[in-house]
Design an enzyme around this catalytic site. Structure first.
Site, PDB file in Angstrom:
ATOM      1  N   ASN A  30      -3.221 -10.848  11.502  1.00  0.00           N
ATOM      2  CA  ASN A  30      -3.375  -9.703  12.403  1.00  0.00           C
ATOM      3  C   ASN A  30      -3.965  -8.595  11.559  1.00  0.00           C
ATOM      4  O   ASN A  30      -3.425  -8.253  10.515  1.00  0.00           O
ATOM      5  CB  ASN A  30      -2.030  -9.227  12.948  1.00  0.00           C
ATOM      6  CG  ASN A  30      -1.317 -10.284  13.770  1.00  0.00           C
ATOM      7  OD1 ASN A  30      -1.948 -11.027  14.502  1.00  0.00           O
ATOM      8  ND2 ASN A  30      -0.006 -10.344  13.645  1.00  0.00           N
ATOM      9  N   HIS A  60      -2.236  -3.452   3.462  1.00  0.00           N
ATOM     10  CA  HIS A  60      -2.609  -4.322   2.345  1.00  0.00           C
ATOM     11  C   HIS A  60      -3.080  -5.667   2.940  1.00  0.00           C
ATOM     12  O   HIS A  60      -2.379  -6.243   3.777  1.00  0.00           O
ATOM     13  CB  HIS A  60      -1.380  -4.535   1.451  1.00  0.00           C
ATOM     14  CG  HIS A  60      -1.691  -5.182   0.151  1.00  0.00           C
ATOM     15  ND1 HIS A  60      -1.360  -4.606  -1.063  1.00  0.00           N
ATOM     16  CD2 HIS A  60      -2.312  -6.346  -0.152  1.00  0.00           C
ATOM     17  CE1 HIS A  60      -1.755  -5.406  -2.050  1.00  0.00           C
ATOM     18  NE2 HIS A  60      -2.329  -6.470  -1.513  1.00  0.00           N
ATOM     19  N   HIS A  71      -3.349  -9.034   4.152  1.00  0.00           N
ATOM     20  CA  HIS A  71      -2.398 -10.143   4.147  1.00  0.00           C
ATOM     21  C   HIS A  71      -2.406 -10.835   5.504  1.00  0.00           C
ATOM     22  O   HIS A  71      -2.872 -10.279   6.498  1.00  0.00           O
ATOM     23  CB  HIS A  71      -0.973  -9.654   3.845  1.00  0.00           C
ATOM     24  CG  HIS A  71      -0.342  -8.904   4.975  1.00  0.00           C
ATOM     25  ND1 HIS A  71      -0.713  -7.617   5.332  1.00  0.00           N
ATOM     26  CD2 HIS A  71       0.633  -9.259   5.863  1.00  0.00           C
ATOM     27  CE1 HIS A  71       0.006  -7.214   6.365  1.00  0.00           C
ATOM     28  NE2 HIS A  71       0.828  -8.189   6.723  1.00  0.00           N
ATOM     29  N   GLN A  78      -0.121 -14.229   7.723  1.00  0.00           N
ATOM     30  CA  GLN A  78       1.190 -14.849   7.853  1.00  0.00           C
ATOM     31  C   GLN A  78       1.012 -16.335   8.139  1.00  0.00           C
ATOM     32  O   GLN A  78      -0.051 -16.772   8.569  1.00  0.00           O
ATOM     33  CB  GLN A  78       1.978 -14.212   9.008  1.00  0.00           C
ATOM     34  CG  GLN A  78       2.235 -12.726   8.832  1.00  0.00           C
ATOM     35  CD  GLN A  78       3.069 -12.167   9.972  1.00  0.00           C
ATOM     36  OE1 GLN A  78       4.198 -12.603  10.201  1.00  0.00           O
ATOM     37  NE2 GLN A  78       2.517 -11.218  10.695  1.00  0.00           N
TER      38      GLN A  78
END
Lengths: 363, 363
Positions: A174, A185, A187, A189
């Protein structure tokens, strides 16, 4: 690819990945000292025939922290630990502190019985930190770094997918406050589910029917048709392609895939992975170039279930759903999309593809 | 209920509904003089096995107009026509000017062929204006007015559902800027689909399996279980009930239904309709009372398909999905919800129901 497995003081796993060997002592930090109490549980939704997961402790999760605290930055001051050590890693993966799905702990209280079936929400939620630089983005990373990330997704699929009871591994990102992201930051999932979730279940059903009828891949055939048509293609390399699909449900929706069917990240050859990284980077840079600002999106990578079956019908690919329909207007999912599952588009995929085709990128 | 059917200068239908007879000459206004050019079309999404509708002219639709222009207000100055006449109507329904689904016009150009199946997006999109007062809300309307609206939804289901090729009629309301609403005059919409859309198709599948196994309604059984459990019940009358379902996918999700199975709005008896109106008003006032401000939501009314079959498995009901998870935090649908179709909740339905139970309302 080098891998180093560590354990955080609160019992969560941390895995560091790098192009070069990770040497020396590395301690895994955690902002939390105590193991997490509470366990998520599933309840059956009888009308929709699907599971819903409940994790009440998630209400207290980190929410738009002040800029001076970034839990995904490396720990500089051991008195203020973050989630990550100051070591020579390139990509890092750790267990989410507030998981929607988690392994069942020994001695955990049983899930109370309810008027619908219930069960422990056994599974895994991981955070994948794409790079150390808190200000970068996935698309801005060098190609070898993106290739490493594709390898990491493969390694996670293998590691997590082989755990008892894991049926499906979904890596996703997302990006942007518009889609609810609280930490900027770079990233993503990974959710590992104890059941095949509704969307991949439906996709498997469609792909399997096509496979049984034609002995060919549904997405592989579709990619060939998109490449022949050509009007919506954003990238075509020797091994990978990216395009706005003819049936896009979001104005700037893009699919990215290896051209030949590959069932999951673990089966990608090096040349395929390199071209897939280039396709991904091309699309993400086009997105950011379109309006000269970071382009929010949800990106999901679909792959075969981890049930040990061969799944010749599956074809690894990304679907990216950006929330904007024009520069300053969001596409809201409303009555027809959410209540009926029937998507209504006010833009033609051909026109949106043309906008993205015109954005030049340098790789 | 009295009904008066009119035709707008641009060819769209307008139907006025009222408690009292609508007498005298009434001219149907329109902000648009010319019939709409262009026609929506469907494309097949092979991976998901569903249709997507494309209506490119919708890009130009009314968007947050200045407060002085409200197309849903009655026309005061004939030189500046709105969508509605200044007459003694209580509820009004007209064809959406920018429909995602529309009847196929004679002589319309054929849908161009594509790399996926395509077809005209035959169907109907209607706007339902709940009341003349632009500042009111559905929940604030008097009970007899809400009962009339339930009758109107029944009449629309009958009128539209019997048209050639209409498979499913879905009344819904999007309320609040948070869910993308551009006009704040109280109104809802009706979508009439040429196919059974994915969500009601799935619900039908689940309900039919239960019916075949138990010869009882799936939702009827669930309502009895919710009433026995009691912890999440918001309203229980002689004929209708409202509750936060045990398997809520949104923190403040509520279902409202007649207690006895009724397959669609046309089959409601007067006593059932009156109690259903009271249940609906109770829930909507609790919503607005919770934080003492208008509470946004998406409300959909599910009913049986309009295919002429008896559908004993269907049970008319509303599902309401509010976008907030706390007073100041939205629930974003992100990776797991949108990409996997697997909902993750960080609040327990029992706790959210308790919040709503504590809101006192006067009816």
């Amino acid at each position: 690819m080098y891998r180093r497995e560590l354990l955080k003081p609160d019992g969560r796993r941390l895995t560091l990945y790098a192009h070069a060997p990770l040497e020396g002592d590395i301690a895994a930090p955690s902002p939390f000292a105590e193991p997490l109490a509470g366990a998520p549980h599933l309840r059956w939704h009888p009308l929709r025939g699907e599971w819903v997961t409940y994790a009440a402790y998630r209400q207290g999760r980190t929410f738009l922290p002040p800029p001076e605290y970034n839990p995904l930055a490396v720990t500089v001051d051991p008195a203020n630990p973050t989630e990550l050590p100051d070591a020579a890693w390139d990509v890092a993966v750790f267990d989410n502190r507030f998981p929607s799905l988690a392994p069942v702990r020994e001695g955990a209280a049983p899930v109370p019985s309810m008027i619908v079936p219930s069960a422990p929400a056994a599974g895994q939620c991981e955070v994948v930190v794409f790079a150390k630089d808190p200000k970068g983005s996935l698309g801005a990373l060098p190609l070898p770094h993106i290739e490493l990330l594709l390898q990491v997704w493969g390694d996670r699929t293998e590691q997590v997918g082989q755990r008892e009871g894991i049926a499906y591994v979904l890596p996703f990102e997302n990006r942007g406050a518009e889609v609810g992201v609280t930490l900027h930051h770079p990233h993503g999932q990974i959710y590992a589910y104890p059941v095949l979730p509704p969307v991949p279940a439906r996709m498997q059903q469609q792909a399997l029917a096509h496979w049984q009828e034609h002995q060919r891949g549904l997405l592989a055939d579709h990619i060939q048709a998109e490449l022949r048509d050509g009007r919506r293609v954003l990238y075509q390399g020797p091994h990978a392609a990216a395009f706005v699909p003819v049936c896009a449900r979001y104005p700037y929706e893009v699919w990215i895939a290896p051209i030949e069917p590959v069932r999951d990240f673990t089966r990608l050859g090096a040349a395929q992975r390199a071209d897939l990284a280039r396709a991904l980077k091309t699309v993400l840079l086009k997105y950011d170039g379109l309006w000269q600002r970071p382009f929010p999106y949800l990106m999901a990578w679909y792959q075969a279930p981890t049930d040990g079956e061969p799944h010749p019908e599956w074809h690894l690919h990304a679907q990216i759903y950006p929330p904007y329909r024009t520069r300053d207007r969001l596409k809201y999912l409303a009555g027809t999309e959410i209540a009926a599952g029937f998507f209504a588009m006010d833009a033609l995929p051909e026109d949106k593809a043309a906008e993205l085709q015109q954005v030049e990128v340098r790789i």
